[in-house]
Design a protein around this motif. Sequence first.
Motif, short mmCIF file in Angstrom:
data_model
loop_
_atom_site.label_atom_id
_atom_site.label_comp_id
_atom_site.label_asym_id
_atom_site.label_seq_id
_atom_site.Cartn_x
_atom_site.Cartn_y
_atom_site.Cartn_z
N GLY A 62 32.04 -23.44 45.09
CA GLY A 62 31.86 -24.71 45.80
C GLY A 62 32.66 -24.75 47.09
N ALA A 63 32.60 -23.66 47.85
CA ALA A 63 33.48 -23.53 49.03
C ALA A 63 32.82 -23.99 50.31
CB ALA A 63 33.92 -22.07 49.17
N ASN A 64 31.64 -24.57 50.23
CA ASN A 64 30.93 -24.97 51.46
C ASN A 64 31.42 -26.29 52.02
OD1 ASN A 64 29.70 -25.80 48.95
ND2 ASN A 64 28.08 -26.77 50.14
N ARG A 65 32.13 -27.09 51.20
CA ARG A 65 32.58 -28.40 51.70
C ARG A 65 33.71 -28.90 50.80
NH1 ARG A 65 29.85 -32.83 48.88
NH2 ARG A 65 28.44 -31.97 47.33
N GLY A 66 34.28 -30.05 51.17
CA GLY A 66 35.29 -30.69 50.34
C GLY A 66 36.52 -29.83 50.11
N LEU A 67 37.05 -29.96 48.90
CA LEU A 67 38.28 -29.23 48.57
C LEU A 67 38.06 -27.72 48.61
CD1 LEU A 67 41.23 -29.33 47.59
CD2 LEU A 67 40.32 -29.46 45.24
N GLY A 68 36.87 -27.27 48.22
CA GLY A 68 36.61 -25.83 48.22
C GLY A 68 36.74 -25.21 49.60
N LEU A 69 36.23 -25.92 50.60
CA LEU A 69 36.37 -25.42 51.97
C LEU A 69 37.84 -25.44 52.40
CD1 LEU A 69 35.02 -24.34 54.52
CD2 LEU A 69 34.55 -26.72 55.20
N ALA A 70 38.57 -26.47 51.95
CA ALA A 70 40.01 -26.51 52.27
C ALA A 70 40.74 -25.33 51.64
CB ALA A 70 40.60 -27.84 51.80
N TYR A 71 40.36 -24.99 50.39
CA TYR A 71 40.95 -23.80 49.76
C TYR A 71 40.66 -22.55 50.59
CZ TYR A 71 42.24 -25.73 45.13
OH TYR A 71 42.84 -26.41 44.10
N ALA A 72 39.40 -22.42 51.00
CA ALA A 72 39.01 -21.22 51.75
C ALA A 72 39.81 -21.11 53.05
CB ALA A 72 37.51 -21.26 52.04
N LYS A 73 39.92 -22.21 53.77
CA LYS A 73 40.67 -22.18 55.03
C LYS A 73 42.16 -21.90 54.79
CE LYS A 73 37.68 -25.29 57.72
NZ LYS A 73 37.51 -26.67 58.22
N ALA A 74 42.72 -22.50 53.74
CA ALA A 74 44.15 -22.29 53.45
C ALA A 74 44.40 -20.83 53.06
CB ALA A 74 44.59 -23.22 52.31
N LEU A 75 43.48 -20.24 52.32
CA LEU A 75 43.63 -18.84 51.93
C LEU A 75 43.62 -17.94 53.16
CD1 LEU A 75 41.27 -18.96 48.83
CD2 LEU A 75 43.65 -18.17 48.75
N LEU A 76 42.68 -18.20 54.06
CA LEU A 76 42.60 -17.37 55.28
C LEU A 76 43.85 -17.56 56.13
CD1 LEU A 76 38.82 -17.88 56.16
CD2 LEU A 76 39.91 -15.78 55.28
N ALA A 77 44.31 -18.81 56.24
CA ALA A 77 45.50 -19.08 57.05
C ALA A 77 46.73 -18.40 56.45
CB ALA A 77 45.73 -20.59 57.15
N ALA A 78 46.75 -18.24 55.12
CA ALA A 78 47.89 -17.61 54.46
C ALA A 78 47.77 -16.09 54.42
CB ALA A 78 48.02 -18.16 53.03
N GLY A 79 46.73 -15.55 55.04
CA GLY A 79 46.65 -14.10 55.18
C GLY A 79 45.77 -13.39 54.17
N ALA A 80 44.93 -14.14 53.44
CA ALA A 80 43.99 -13.46 52.54
C ALA A 80 43.13 -12.50 53.37
CB ALA A 80 43.12 -14.47 51.81
N ARG A 81 42.86 -11.35 52.79
CA ARG A 81 42.07 -10.32 53.49
C ARG A 81 40.62 -10.79 53.65
NH1 ARG A 81 43.74 -5.07 52.89
NH2 ARG A 81 44.70 -5.58 50.89
N LYS A 82 40.13 -11.42 52.60
CA LYS A 82 38.72 -11.83 52.57
C LYS A 82 38.59 -12.98 51.59
CE LYS A 82 35.87 -8.35 51.72
NZ LYS A 82 35.11 -7.44 50.84
N VAL A 83 37.73 -13.94 51.92
CA VAL A 83 37.46 -15.03 50.98
C VAL A 83 35.95 -15.13 50.79
CG1 VAL A 83 37.66 -17.50 50.51
CG2 VAL A 83 39.53 -16.31 51.69
N TYR A 84 35.51 -14.89 49.57
CA TYR A 84 34.10 -15.11 49.23
C TYR A 84 33.91 -16.61 48.99
CZ TYR A 84 33.76 -10.07 48.38
OH TYR A 84 33.78 -8.69 48.50
N ALA A 85 32.98 -17.19 49.74
CA ALA A 85 32.72 -18.62 49.64
C ALA A 85 31.48 -18.83 48.80
CB ALA A 85 32.53 -19.21 51.03
#
Length: 232
Positions: free
Chosen positions: A12-35
């Motif tokens: 559920g990464a397309n909107r809401g909290l899921g998108l916030a998780y995805a952005k936070a992961l990328l900002a924290a240096g995750a190599r890749k985030v599957y949405a």
Amino acid sequence: MKIKNSTALVTGANRGLGLAYAKALLAAGARKVYAGARDPSTVPALEGLVPVKLDVNDAADIAAAAAACGDVDLVINNAGIIGGEPLLGSRGVDALREVLDTNLYGVLAVSRAFAPVLRTNGGGALVTMLSALSWASLPGTSAYSVSKAAAWALTNGLRNELRGQGTQVVGVHAGYIDTDMVKDVDSPKSRPEDIAQAVLAGVEAGDSEVLADDTARHVKAGFGAAPSLYLG
Ligand SMILES: NC(=O)c1ccc[n+]([C@@H]2O[C@H](COP(=O)([O-])OP(=O)(O)OC[C@H]3O[C@@H](n4cnc5c(N)ncnc54)[C@H](OP(=O)(O)O)[C@@H]3O)[C@@H](O)[C@H]2O)c1
């Protein structure tokens, strides 16, 4: 586990909290985030974000995602729905089944599919988005609260079953978060970005449970009150 250089899947990464998780992961240096998204075309184009078709109620989607995302070491079970039908209403049984399909069986199906992936990749972490309403029920949230209470117990069971392979299992509780899910609720709400940050900090700290806002902390502390806060 460290977020930096991790490879995550968020449902559920397309909107809401899921998108916030995805952005936070990328900002924290995750190599890749599957949405993960029912409709991958709704996932915003962001560097490092890889859309994956994933309806958590669709066994074929889940199997294909687990096969395609074999490098994942962090899974965030975020996708969820809220049902407003009273348990004793005319659609009470069907409405409860619908909310359980997504909020309980969807979480179980994704966790079952990705448990071997996490094992192969060293253990990693499995995070499930629960709620302060796992512990309390409000008028209008009866079915949702059943689903989140069951998902809480599911999370505790998965923690036991995944301990042997070194997977950190994290249950996240929060009160209202400012997303579409509660857009009609007129109460104080946390920012999705703040919830995501609290959860990633908990993952890095090795926590099993994240009480991500004051409401979650208040409701859990209320277990010891007389009468217990969840008695309403
Ligand atoms: N908002 C709150 O106050 C609050 C508080 C505590 C916990 N939570 C929990 O936090 C999580 C995220 O909620 P949110 O606030 O971000 O809700 P939201 O704004 O309504 O977003 C829900 C997300 O889940 C996805 N989803 C729903 N059913 C799905 C399915 N069968 N397969 C895959 N994706 C599905 C939606 O995808 P589509 O775009 O395709 O619909 C959307 O991406 C949920 O588990 C929710 O229960 C929310």
